[in-house]
Enzyme design. Structure first.
Site, mmCIF file in Angstrom:
data_model
loop_
_atom_site.group_PDB
_atom_site.id
_atom_site.type_symbol
_atom_site.label_atom_id
_atom_site.label_comp_id
_atom_site.label_asym_id
_atom_site.label_seq_id
_atom_site.Cartn_x
_atom_site.Cartn_y
_atom_site.Cartn_z
ATOM 1 N N THR A 410 0.882 -1.147 0.000
ATOM 2 C CA THR A 410 0.000 0.000 0.000
ATOM 3 C C THR A 410 0.931 1.210 0.000
ATOM 4 O O THR A 410 2.133 1.050 -0.030
ATOM 5 C CB THR A 410 -0.836 -0.059 1.302
ATOM 6 O OG1 THR A 410 -1.745 -1.122 1.200
ATOM 7 C CG2 THR A 410 -1.585 1.173 1.651
ATOM 8 N N GLU A 430 -4.457 -2.811 -2.581
ATOM 9 C CA GLU A 430 -4.358 -4.002 -1.727
ATOM 10 C C GLU A 430 -3.001 -4.663 -1.927
ATOM 11 O O GLU A 430 -2.003 -4.085 -1.595
ATOM 12 C CB GLU A 430 -5.534 -4.933 -1.993
ATOM 13 C CG GLU A 430 -5.819 -6.130 -1.098
ATOM 14 C CD GLU A 430 -4.854 -6.672 -0.082
ATOM 15 O OE1 GLU A 430 -4.508 -5.970 0.893
ATOM 16 O OE2 GLU A 430 -4.484 -7.844 -0.209
HETATM 17 N N1 GLU Z 1 -5.773 -3.950 1.885
HETATM 18 C C1 GLU Z 1 -5.043 -3.594 3.056
HETATM 19 C C2 GLU Z 1 -5.931 -2.905 4.055
HETATM 20 O O1 GLU Z 1 -6.803 -2.207 3.692
HETATM 21 C C3 GLU Z 1 -3.940 -2.675 2.737
HETATM 22 C C4 GLU Z 1 -2.984 -3.308 1.811
HETATM 23 C C5 GLU Z 1 -1.717 -3.615 2.491
HETATM 24 O O2 GLU Z 1 -1.020 -2.721 2.930
HETATM 25 O O3 GLU Z 1 -1.415 -4.779 2.580
HETATM 26 O O4 GLU Z 1 -5.738 -3.044 5.214
#
Ligand code: GLU
Length: 597
Positions: A410, A430
């Site tokens: 992210t 993501e």
């Molecule tokens: N999808 C993750 C979340 O919303 C963030 C992605 C990541 O940093 O792995 O917590």
């Protein structure tokens, strides 16, 4: 055929255009890329973000009189070009804003939503009756949520901007046209995703031009993305939310362009143009709690970030961390995090679908009922059971169920302007590289955010708050945070890293507030992430100094890097300390409008 049908590769030239020459022989992912400075001090506004180009884009907008929100949109759009595996139009995120005029912190929830055709069984393979293997869902149209990114930018500008969307997209269009030198960090991301990218013709053509990974220092251009941004600049966000770009997005999730030699048969996505048309950001009240006299504002659900960081801080506030030896202070940090994660798993989901006991989870009474479980002489056996915020009481440790999250990537960035407005914005597609599906002819990757749902119930006999449903937002860990001291901004911070985001933000706060570290030291310090699992994930340098913790029963799993934080400290009289990462993700980029030494 218009731009929309053109399959555009990143055009690759060896250096020259920007004058930046990186030698493949000397470049390495563990050293900061040339031109990146993780530290800047001065006045008049600041930006800290992953790449040099995105930080410069934000500073340019600030210099032209833009607000922090204007600059933030320029940064986010430029990250879509230069940090395409963790940012861009195909994703979503959470935008936290301090308004200097009103003194208020507000947030925008721009999280992806589940298409209307989704339901709680969508990740169950009809052929087996079992959940799809995680890796199958990851690289598929099925995991693509309706992107909230562009709607967030529009909403932020509407509320706090002076510039038009077209103005704020201009720096990103320039970088996409002109090109930028491939950093060791981005090259590493392409390499680690190579097998996935090869599954889709559009993705291979964009990131593997000529069939191979470009060299460090090669200049990458993305004319398709420049054209997409231009189209949005010209016709507005409806180009995406229902128009030509949106049609391409929906088509790419339902029928991704599989390569003739693809080795996967990904489950099909269910997103339609109607889903895109229906997408709405949410003006969400922030979480708020007091910690040692400071006001800490974070992201409320659909992110679990604000509540989980807040609960852990409440637990920690019951002891004088600064007065304890290092081992005991870190022991409490790890245990508070473990307990807060147990509660996160049990209670937090999209509040439009489940009843999240936010007030109770952030209450001092509940924190006291959790803090009493911490034993200074030994570790709480993990997984710990969740507490009961409706009736906090008994202090007997109990075993819960483990629901480890994946840790991937992210980005987080922070911006402040000369008026004193502040933005703390975490956004993502993501997983590193998202679904690996590039929208053909559009130059950006689609998210796989719906993999943040639990595919099947995880809470034993208790209901699981994070199962998919039509229109629902998957639970996030993103924790963009703004801390006020005496009612004025003191810190803005956040990080990527899946569920380790929560612990990275928590650890930086503890380092800075309780353990007496400067902000640069608080960011650079080795990290450890306890998320209610038997072993704590930790960076090697943390583990080598963790003898005292091991004696208390802590076990560690090494991970090379945890998080990629960005922060600003407001040190008084308008002075700014902008802090990025010296080495993680190859080093990040901090800048201020008027630098001082
Ligand atoms: N999808 C993750 C979340 O919303 C963030 C992605 C990541 O940093 O792995 O917590």
């Amino acid at each position: 055929m218009g731009a929309r049908h053109r399959i555009g590769a990143l055009s690759v030239a060896v250096v020259a255009a920007t004058g930046v020459v990186l030698s493949p022989a000397t470049a390495s992912a563990t050293h900061p890329a040339p031109g990146r400075t993780p530290l800047a001090t001065g006045y008049g506004g600041a930006v800290v973000s992953d790449t040099v180009e995105s930080t410069q884009a934000g500073l340019a907008v600030l210099r032209r009189g833009g607000t922090a929100a204007d600059a933030a949109v320029a940064v986010a759009a430029t990250l879509g070009v230069t940090d395409p595996f963790v940012a861009g139009l195909g994703g979503g995120g959470y935008f936290v804003h301090y308004d200097a005029r009103t003194g208020r912190v507000s947030t925008i929830d721009g999280r992806e939503t589940t298409p209307r055709a989704g339901d709680d069984k969508m990740f169950i393979d009809p052929a087996t009756g079992q959940p799809y293997p995680f890796t199958t869902a990851v690289t598929s149209g099925l995991s693509v949520g309706v992107p909230g990114m562009l709607a967030t930018w529009e909403r932020a500008l509407e509320k706090w901007g002076r510039f038009s969307l077209a103005d704020t997209l201009r720096p990103a269009i320039d970088v996409a046209d002109r090109g930028y030198p491939l950093t060791p960090a981005l090259r590493g991301q392409i390499v680690s995703n190579e097998a996935r990218l090869k599954q889709f013709t559009s993705s291979a053509e964009l990131f593997l031009p000529g069939g191979s990974v470009p060299a460090v220092g090669a200049v990458l251009r993305n004319p398709d993305l420049a054209a997409t941004y231009r189209e949005i600049a010209r016709t507005g966000t409806r180009a995406f939310y229902g128009g030509a770009v949106g049609r391409d997005v929906a088509e790419a999730t339902q029928n991704p362009p599989l390569a003739p030699d693809a080795t996967i048969t990904p489950p099909k996505g269910r997103m339609t143009v109607a889903d895109l048309k229906a997408y709405k950001t949410i003006d969400q009240a922030p979480t708020h709690m007091r910690y040692r006299g400071l006001d800490v504002y974070g992201m409320a659900p659909s992110s679990s970030g604000g509540i989980t960081v807040g609960e852990a801080l409440n637990i920690l506030e019951t002891s004088d961390l600064g007065g304890l030896d290092r081992t005991q202070a870190l022991h409490r940090y790890l245990e508070a995090s473990k307990l807060a994660f147990a509660d996160r798993g049990r209670y937090i989901g999209d509040p439009r679908f489940v009843d999240v006991p936010q007030r109770a989870l952030l209450s001092d009474v509940f924190a006291a009922s959790r803090a009493c479980l911490i034993d200074p002489t030994r570790v709480i056996p993990a997984p710990a059971a969740p507490g009961n915020p409706a009736a906090p009481g008994s202090c007997a440790p109990a075993r819960g169920t483990e629901a480890p999250d994946n840790e991937v990537h992210t980005n987080h960035f922070v911006v402040s302007d000369a008026r004193g407005n502040v933005v703390s914005y975490t956004n993502t597609i993501e997983q590193l590289g998202g679904s690996a599906i590039v929208v053909p002819g559009r130059g950006f990757l689609l998210n796989n955010e719906l993999t943040d749902f639990n595919f099947a119930p995880t809470q034993g006999t208790a209901p699981d708050p994070n199962l998919p449903a039509a229109g629902k937002r998957p639970r996030s860990s993103m924790s963009p945070t703004i801390v006020l001291k005496d009612g004025r901004p003191w810190l803005a911070l956040g990080s990527p890293g899946g569920s380790t985001i929560i612990t990275t933000v928590l650890q930086i706060l503890v380092n800075r507030i309780d353990l007496g570290m400067s902000l640069p030291d608080a960011l650079a310090a080795p990290r450890a992430s306890q998320r209610n699992t038997a072993a704590t994930t930790a960076e090697p340098a943390f583990i080598s100094a963790a003898g005292g913790l091991t004696a208390l029963g802590h076990a560690f799993t090494p991970q090379a890097e945890i998080g990629v934080a960005a922060a600003i400290e407001f040190t008084g009289h308008g002075k700014l300390l902008a802090v990025g990462e010296p080495t993680r993700r190859g080093g990040t980029s901090a800048g201020v409008v008027f630098p001082t030494r």
